[in-house]
Design an enzyme around this catalytic site. Sequence first.
Site, PDB file in Angstrom:
ATOM      1  N   SER A 147       0.836  -1.193   0.000  1.00 40.15           N
ATOM      2  CA  SER A 147       0.000   0.000   0.000  1.00 40.15           C
ATOM      3  C   SER A 147       0.877   1.252   0.000  1.00 40.15           C
ATOM      4  O   SER A 147       1.970   1.265  -0.595  1.00 40.15           O
ATOM      5  CB  SER A 147      -0.935  -0.059   1.218  1.00 40.15           C
ATOM      6  OG  SER A 147      -1.853   0.991   1.182  1.00 40.15           O
ATOM      7  N   LYS A 165      -5.015   3.347  -3.135  1.00 33.15           N
ATOM      8  CA  LYS A 165      -4.397   2.646  -1.998  1.00 33.15           C
ATOM      9  C   LYS A 165      -5.359   2.548  -0.809  1.00 33.15           C
ATOM     10  O   LYS A 165      -5.310   1.589  -0.039  1.00 33.15           O
ATOM     11  CB  LYS A 165      -3.096   3.332  -1.589  1.00 33.15           C
ATOM     12  CG  LYS A 165      -1.991   3.251  -2.646  1.00 33.15           C
ATOM     13  CD  LYS A 165      -1.578   1.819  -2.990  1.00 33.15           C
ATOM     14  CE  LYS A 165      -0.270   1.786  -3.766  1.00 33.15           C
ATOM     15  NZ  LYS A 165       0.132   0.432  -4.186  1.00 33.15           N
TER      16      LYS A 165
HETATM   17  C1  HXC Z   1      -1.453  12.892 -16.232  1.00 31.58           C
HETATM   18  C2  HXC Z   1      -1.431  10.755 -17.096  1.00 31.58           C
HETATM   19  C3  HXC Z   1      -0.026  10.678 -16.877  1.00 31.58           C
HETATM   20  C4  HXC Z   1       0.636  11.802 -16.294  1.00 31.58           C
HETATM   21  C5  HXC Z   1      -0.714   8.794 -17.737  1.00 31.58           C
HETATM   22  N1  HXC Z   1      -1.792   9.578 -17.625  1.00 31.58           N
HETATM   23  N2  HXC Z   1       0.389   9.422 -17.279  1.00 31.58           N
HETATM   24  N3  HXC Z   1      -2.142  11.855 -16.778  1.00 31.58           N
HETATM   25  N4  HXC Z   1      -0.119  12.887 -15.989  1.00 31.58           N
HETATM   26  N5  HXC Z   1       1.941  11.798 -16.062  1.00 31.58           N
HETATM   27  C6  HXC Z   1      -3.134   9.274 -18.061  1.00 31.58           C
HETATM   28  C7  HXC Z   1      -3.176   9.214 -19.576  1.00 31.58           C
HETATM   29  O1  HXC Z   1      -3.245  10.499 -20.150  1.00 31.58           O
HETATM   30  C8  HXC Z   1      -4.431   8.388 -19.836  1.00 31.58           C
HETATM   31  O2  HXC Z   1      -5.601   9.143 -19.722  1.00 31.58           O
HETATM   32  C9  HXC Z   1      -4.416   7.422 -18.656  1.00 31.58           C
HETATM   33  O3  HXC Z   1      -3.573   8.003 -17.648  1.00 31.58           O
HETATM   34  C10 HXC Z   1      -3.839   6.096 -19.049  1.00 31.58           C
HETATM   35  O4  HXC Z   1      -2.556   6.290 -19.578  1.00 31.58           O
HETATM   36  P1  HXC Z   1      -1.839   5.164 -20.452  1.00 31.58           P
HETATM   37  O5  HXC Z   1      -0.451   5.604 -20.706  1.00 31.58           O
HETATM   38  O6  HXC Z   1      -2.703   4.812 -21.625  1.00 31.58           O
HETATM   39  O7  HXC Z   1      -1.975   3.926 -19.480  1.00 31.58           O
HETATM   40  P2  HXC Z   1      -1.063   2.725 -19.146  1.00 31.58           P
HETATM   41  O8  HXC Z   1       0.057   2.610 -20.138  1.00 31.58           O
HETATM   42  O9  HXC Z   1      -1.924   1.569 -18.995  1.00 31.58           O
HETATM   43  O10 HXC Z   1      -0.461   3.103 -17.703  1.00 31.58           O
HETATM   44  C11 HXC Z   1       0.020   4.357 -17.425  1.00 31.58           C
HETATM   45  C12 HXC Z   1       0.659   4.478 -16.045  1.00 31.58           C
HETATM   46  C13 HXC Z   1       1.690   3.426 -15.899  1.00 31.58           C
HETATM   47  C14 HXC Z   1      -0.414   4.296 -14.963  1.00 31.58           C
HETATM   48  C15 HXC Z   1       1.216   5.882 -15.943  1.00 31.58           C
HETATM   49  O11 HXC Z   1       2.527   3.418 -17.004  1.00 31.58           O
HETATM   50  C16 HXC Z   1       2.521   3.613 -14.664  1.00 31.58           C
HETATM   51  O12 HXC Z   1       2.127   4.119 -13.634  1.00 31.58           O
HETATM   52  N6  HXC Z   1       3.724   3.201 -14.676  1.00 31.58           N
HETATM   53  C17 HXC Z   1       4.580   3.470 -13.551  1.00 31.58           C
HETATM   54  C18 HXC Z   1       4.778   2.276 -12.744  1.00 31.58           C
HETATM   55  C19 HXC Z   1       5.379   2.670 -11.408  1.00 31.58           C
HETATM   56  O13 HXC Z   1       6.141   3.604 -11.271  1.00 31.58           O
HETATM   57  N7  HXC Z   1       5.001   1.955 -10.374  1.00 31.58           N
HETATM   58  C20 HXC Z   1       5.451   2.269  -9.043  1.00 31.58           C
HETATM   59  C21 HXC Z   1       4.378   2.981  -8.347  1.00 31.58           C
HETATM   60  S1  HXC Z   1       4.996   3.544  -6.827  1.00 31.58           S
HETATM   61  P3  HXC Z   1      -6.355   9.793 -21.026  1.00 31.58           P
HETATM   62  O14 HXC Z   1      -7.521  10.521 -20.459  1.00 31.58           O
HETATM   63  O15 HXC Z   1      -5.354  10.683 -21.692  1.00 31.58           O
HETATM   64  O16 HXC Z   1      -6.745   8.603 -21.877  1.00 31.58           O
HETATM   65  C22 HXC Z   1       3.736   3.783  -5.857  1.00 31.58           C
HETATM   66  C23 HXC Z   1       4.149   4.184  -4.490  1.00 31.58           C
HETATM   67  C24 HXC Z   1       3.352   5.311  -3.998  1.00 31.58           C
HETATM   68  O17 HXC Z   1       2.630   3.600  -6.191  1.00 31.58           O
HETATM   69  C25 HXC Z   1       3.863   5.806  -2.671  1.00 31.58           C
HETATM   70  C26 HXC Z   1       5.062   6.673  -2.751  1.00 31.58           C
HETATM   71  C27 HXC Z   1       5.409   7.419  -1.476  1.00 31.58           C
END
Ligand code: HXC
Length: 261
Positions: A147, A165
């Site tokens: 989480s 989360k």
């Molecule tokens: C705004 C965004 C965006 C950004 C994606 N979107 N990136 N909007 N700012 N930077 C929007 C897109 O415009 C789109 O909406 C929708 O999200 C889906 O984007 P896609 O690229 O088509 O989706 P997908 O390839 O399936 O996934 C995108 C992703 C993913 C969710 C960004 O690639 C991702 O998160 N990867 C990172 C993995 C990661 O770092 N995991 C660790 C998480 S750490 P529209 O409307 O344009 O269609 C964590 C810890 C938290 O969670 C706690 C920390 C303290």
Amino acid sequence: MTKQVFSTDIFEGKVAFVTGGGTGITGGVARALAGHGAKVAITSRKIENLEQMKSVIEEDGGECHAVSADVRDYEAVERAISESVDAFGKIDIVVNGAAGNFLCFANELSANGFGTVVDIDTKGTFNVCRAAFEQLKANEGQILNISATLHYLGTPMQIHVSAAKAGVDAITRNLAVEWGRYGIRVNGIAPGPIEDTEGMKRLLPPQLKESLTKRIPLKRFGRIKDIEDAALFICSPAASYISGVTLVVDGGQWLKGTSLS
Ligand code: HXC
């Protein structure tokens, strides 16, 4: 020299299925479970990340099966679980670590952006728990959900992840209540700021690292190993009466405000 805290065979005979197991925190958890005797099946969207982690685990002497799946796709999850059972015979431990994240103000975030993160984190966690249920029931298994602490307070630019989360934490509690009767334990870990992770790279501009460090009561960022150790404890028999808990591993950080506020 650091002493070995956990016996290296505590998970001997156990099989873990780890989502997001190719990289970052959950990659570390997969490696740690394998290093303590578990056979580990890892899954994520990117097979290249999985193959790399599989090599690391095997070089350490562990056993690993890599299978790509998108946790948002229930049928793909079912296939990954069934393939892992074919490879290792069963599943005892599920670790839900697959997560999406990016910084975006709520008034700029699209509905699809919000939904994408909720789909990966929350629905993905449900999908994997649901698809693994028969295995967990048969083996009195357990679930560990990764989480965050973002939703304990209000965190700017993180409404999507905070909502996702919070949902994960609800899944942890609800499944602990519903599935306890089968001997299934369900817990979570909420990591704070952990260095050398994709999440931190995306969330924290490097110039803010020093000022954030000063605000962490333990005065350092977390390390992936901190989460590995917490996971080893929660998954071990030492935690056999612990269920429905999300353990915060953040050096006391959220008590002073979430990392981005
Ligand atoms: C705004 C965004 C965006 C950004 C994606 N979107 N990136 N909007 N700012 N930077 C929007 C897109 O415009 C789109 O909406 C929708 O999200 C889906 O984007 P896609 O690229 O088509 O989706 P997908 O390839 O399936 O996934 C995108 C992703 C993913 C969710 C960004 O690639 C991702 O998160 N990867 C990172 C993995 C990661 O770092 N995991 C660790 C998480 S750490 P529209 O409307 O344009 O269609 C964590 C810890 C938290 O969670 C706690 C920390 C303290």
